[in-house]
Design an enzyme around this catalytic site. Sequence first.
Site, mmCIF file in Angstrom:
data_model
loop_
_atom_site.group_PDB
_atom_site.id
_atom_site.type_symbol
_atom_site.label_atom_id
_atom_site.label_comp_id
_atom_site.label_asym_id
_atom_site.label_seq_id
_atom_site.Cartn_x
_atom_site.Cartn_y
_atom_site.Cartn_z
ATOM 1 N N HIS A 68 7.516 -1.879 0.216
ATOM 2 C CA HIS A 68 8.064 -0.679 0.851
ATOM 3 C C HIS A 68 8.604 -1.038 2.232
ATOM 4 O O HIS A 68 7.974 -1.781 2.985
ATOM 5 C CB HIS A 68 6.983 0.399 1.003
ATOM 6 N N PRO A 88 -8.855 6.481 6.868
ATOM 7 C CA PRO A 88 -7.817 5.792 6.074
ATOM 8 C C PRO A 88 -6.384 6.183 6.434
ATOM 9 O O PRO A 88 -5.450 5.629 5.880
ATOM 10 C CB PRO A 88 -8.153 6.190 4.642
ATOM 11 N N TYR A 95 3.673 11.058 4.625
ATOM 12 C CA TYR A 95 2.581 11.572 5.463
ATOM 13 C C TYR A 95 3.046 12.930 5.992
ATOM 14 O O TYR A 95 4.039 13.012 6.717
ATOM 15 C CB TYR A 95 2.312 10.642 6.647
ATOM 16 N N TYR A 139 1.589 0.023 11.862
ATOM 17 C CA TYR A 139 1.368 0.295 10.436
ATOM 18 C C TYR A 139 1.653 -0.957 9.606
ATOM 19 O O TYR A 139 0.838 -1.344 8.763
ATOM 20 C CB TYR A 139 2.279 1.436 9.981
ATOM 21 N N LYS A 165 -5.705 0.945 7.303
ATOM 22 C CA LYS A 165 -6.169 -0.260 7.998
ATOM 23 C C LYS A 165 -7.458 -0.856 7.447
ATOM 24 O O LYS A 165 -7.749 -2.026 7.701
ATOM 25 C CB LYS A 165 -6.398 0.067 9.485
#
Length: 394
Positions: A75, A297, A204, A387, A301
């Site tokens: 991704h 979560p 998200y 991220y 990580k």
Amino acid sequence: MNPQRSQVAIVGAGPAGLLLAHLLAARGVESVVLEARSEEYVAARVRAGVLEHSTVQLLTDAGLGNRLREQGDEHRGIHLQWPHERHHLDFVDLTGRSVWVYGQTEVQKDLVDAAAARGQDVRYEVSDVALHELTGDRPHVTFTAADGTAHRLDVDAVVGCDGSFGPSRAAVPEGVRRSWERTYPYSWLGILADVAPSTDELIYAWHPDGFAMHSMRSPTVSRLYLQVPNGTDVAQWSDDRIWDALAARLGHGQDGWELTPGPITGKSVLPMRSYVQTPMRHGRLFLAGDAAHTVPPTGAKGLNLAVADVALLAPALAALVRERDPALADAYSDAALRRVWRCTHFSWWMTTMLHTSGDPFDEQLQLAQLRWVATSEAGATGLAENYAGLPIGF
Ligand code: FAS
Ligand code: PHB
């Protein structure tokens, strides 16, 4: 007591424990892995889904990347969503680093297969694991094997990879250890569904009703989460209620986008906590992964931090055990904790930015932060860098 000797005892056969055994074997260091559960139980736990750039590189370099690169999904970034708006953050454009969607269950399978192929000594379904003489001359572990026999394993080092509830955390004496903890006022209800993902990359979503996230495991299996109050009984959430809440929060119908529901094959409620314990080394005991730290979560990580710890610990233990050179082992805790705190902050930042508490002032601050992150290159790069993951050992 069936006395035995090895070089390293690893408590826990989750990703941290099995990856450490793999990296130690590559350095000619022998280890024995002790696991409380069955191999099948550990393999079946549905947990993390996203691998950082550095994790994929490390697994590939360790010879564990073939199935990942065949079956995983690379991704470029994620979508940030709030009512009437959705913005894609392209990590590759911003930082040159991508992420891979490849479930922890798959990583675990690859580690188990590699352990079997090299004849790794893994003892499943052990009990009564206890750590002894960690600052003495004869560090050792005692345990009861699956067949009920008592054992003593003398080693040069013990590594606690036993997660949040194992014995290693408490093996660091109270006067030595220090911990920080934050429990969040909400949990995640997570589902697995036999339906093709309705999105190309993770979404998200901030919503006044609560956070939601659309992830996936394969072209035919979706993984989704929604924010629920702590103590939620999953039985109170019917499939229809779950899909309705996900559709509302993820923006179903917004700009023609639709969330496609499907058969739910798994439901669970995950409480959210930040926890860090220092030091990550005490005498001949070393801690790695969730045994030393837990993150909510939201930042993806948990698993990646476990990998980063082990990437630092393997060469340190090899130098200590094989060359009697303690330098890297002495530096391990401070080096690992730099990334642990960076990832703990990022996971807290993502969690508090995206989860609603019902406070109108907080909600305006969250929306302002999301708008800045989504439309400012500086803001987007900050999220992307964390991220996709900073280089291991940064
Ligand atoms: P693990 O907890 O995976 O492994 C520890 C092992 O030690 C276990 O197999 C346990 O059985 C064993 N053990 C414990 N006590 C023992 C004893 N006394 N003797 C012997 N063995 C013992 N991270 C994400 O990034 N995204 C997610 O969506 C996500 N979801 C999660 C859901 C849940 C319910 C949990 C608990 C964690 C989740 N995580 C998630 C975090 C998770 O992926 C961890 O970060 C990751 O499993 C860490 O790996 P380990 O450190 O190996 O710990
Ligand atoms: C998952 O796919 O399970 C997942 C992905 C990203 C997260 C948490 C969980 O932040």
